[in-house]
Motif scaffolding. Sequence first.
Motif, short mmCIF file in Angstrom:
data_model
loop_
_atom_site.label_atom_id
_atom_site.label_comp_id
_atom_site.label_asym_id
_atom_site.label_seq_id
_atom_site.Cartn_x
_atom_site.Cartn_y
_atom_site.Cartn_z
N UNK A 29 0.82 -1.21 0.00
CA UNK A 29 0.00 0.00 0.00
C UNK A 29 0.85 1.26 0.00
N UNK A 30 2.12 1.15 0.48
CA UNK A 30 2.98 2.31 0.54
C UNK A 30 3.76 2.51 -0.75
N UNK A 31 3.45 1.75 -1.79
CA UNK A 31 4.16 1.89 -3.05
C UNK A 31 3.80 3.21 -3.71
N UNK A 32 4.81 3.96 -4.13
CA UNK A 32 4.62 5.26 -4.77
C UNK A 32 4.97 5.15 -6.24
N UNK A 33 3.98 5.18 -7.15
CA UNK A 33 4.29 5.02 -8.57
C UNK A 33 5.07 6.18 -9.15
N UNK A 34 5.13 7.32 -8.44
CA UNK A 34 5.86 8.47 -8.94
C UNK A 34 7.25 8.60 -8.31
N UNK A 35 7.67 7.58 -7.55
CA UNK A 35 8.99 7.58 -6.97
C UNK A 35 10.04 7.50 -8.08
N UNK A 199 6.63 12.41 -12.66
CA UNK A 199 5.24 12.53 -12.22
C UNK A 199 4.40 13.33 -13.20
N UNK A 200 4.85 13.41 -14.44
CA UNK A 200 4.15 14.20 -15.43
C UNK A 200 4.38 13.63 -16.82
N UNK A 201 3.71 14.21 -17.80
CA UNK A 201 3.82 13.78 -19.19
C UNK A 201 3.86 14.99 -20.10
N UNK A 202 4.66 14.88 -21.14
CA UNK A 202 4.75 15.92 -22.16
C UNK A 202 4.41 15.30 -23.51
N UNK A 203 3.45 15.92 -24.23
CA UNK A 203 3.02 15.44 -25.53
C UNK A 203 3.23 16.54 -26.57
N UNK A 228 0.38 20.86 -28.23
CA UNK A 228 1.22 20.55 -27.08
C UNK A 228 0.34 20.28 -25.87
N UNK A 229 0.76 19.34 -25.05
CA UNK A 229 0.05 19.08 -23.80
C UNK A 229 1.06 18.71 -22.72
N UNK A 230 0.81 19.26 -21.52
CA UNK A 230 1.60 18.90 -20.35
C UNK A 230 0.65 18.62 -19.20
N UNK A 231 0.78 17.44 -18.58
CA UNK A 231 -0.04 17.14 -17.41
C UNK A 231 0.85 16.62 -16.29
N UNK A 232 0.39 16.83 -15.07
CA UNK A 232 1.18 16.48 -13.89
C UNK A 232 0.24 16.01 -12.78
N UNK A 233 0.70 15.03 -12.02
CA UNK A 233 -0.04 14.54 -10.86
C UNK A 233 0.48 15.24 -9.62
N UNK A 234 -0.46 15.82 -8.85
CA UNK A 234 -0.06 16.57 -7.66
C UNK A 234 -1.21 16.58 -6.68
#
Length: 264
Positions: A29-35, A199-203, A228-234
């Motif tokens: 449960x403590x796994x961080x996919x953005x590590x 923790x983000x993506x650039x298209x 262009x697209x930029x998204x980030x998880x926060x």
Amino acid sequence: MRSNRFSLIVAVAAIIFGTGLGAQEQTGEDFDPFDVSAFESGVQVAVESEDSKPAEYLFGATFVPSSTAFASQGFGGYLASGSISGKAFAKLSSQKYGSIFVSYGFSHQVFQSRGGDVPALAAPAKDLFSPTFTLAELHYSFDIAKVLFFRIGNQLIAWGPSRIWTPVDFVNPQKMDSFQAIDTRAGRPSARLHLPLESSNLFAFADFSNTVASRTVRDLFQYVNLGLRYDIAFGGFEFGITGYGGMNAQLRAGIDFSGRILGA
């Protein structure tokens, strides 16, 4: 107006040569996919396993029979029709060489009927013997060391998380209709670049659909449109900003975000 519609999903057949699908690694449960370390190790595992997975073949189709009926005022006349529409696709993928995907939308008019005081112009006749086929997507996808991901060909762009409505659905030639059972839109001839970050993506997106018009080849630099697209998880949310335009196209931009609020 009366309409009945139901969907029949045809089973998708997959033929996999060689070994079967591997079991998914369990994480706590403590796994961080953005590590950062998890991100880098995941890329390394994907690169090392390229030769261990065989080619995969995937194909299938979705069919939607539909019928409509309409009665004029006072029931002095009527219109009725029935049709079958759907979408068929096929995909060939290789971990080493990339993947090819093709899909076609199709429709076939089964019957049409008109009677009473309904004029003939209210029901344009359709061919009951020849179905129509429309290319939806045809593209080739590949990557460079699992760092840069490319897709070239006719493709639909699904930017933003929403499946019903999104403020950034202005790249595709047609907006998505959430009430349709099947998405039969045609994609743009284009090239797409995807750069996943920690923790983000650039298209980046290059649209070539306006470089040819009325069978006339036009200047690439004037008629190519760029996106262009930029998204980030926060903070448990995903935030994104998208822009699209060109020298002969209106500049458009949109912001979207998604996340869970009170379990929704």
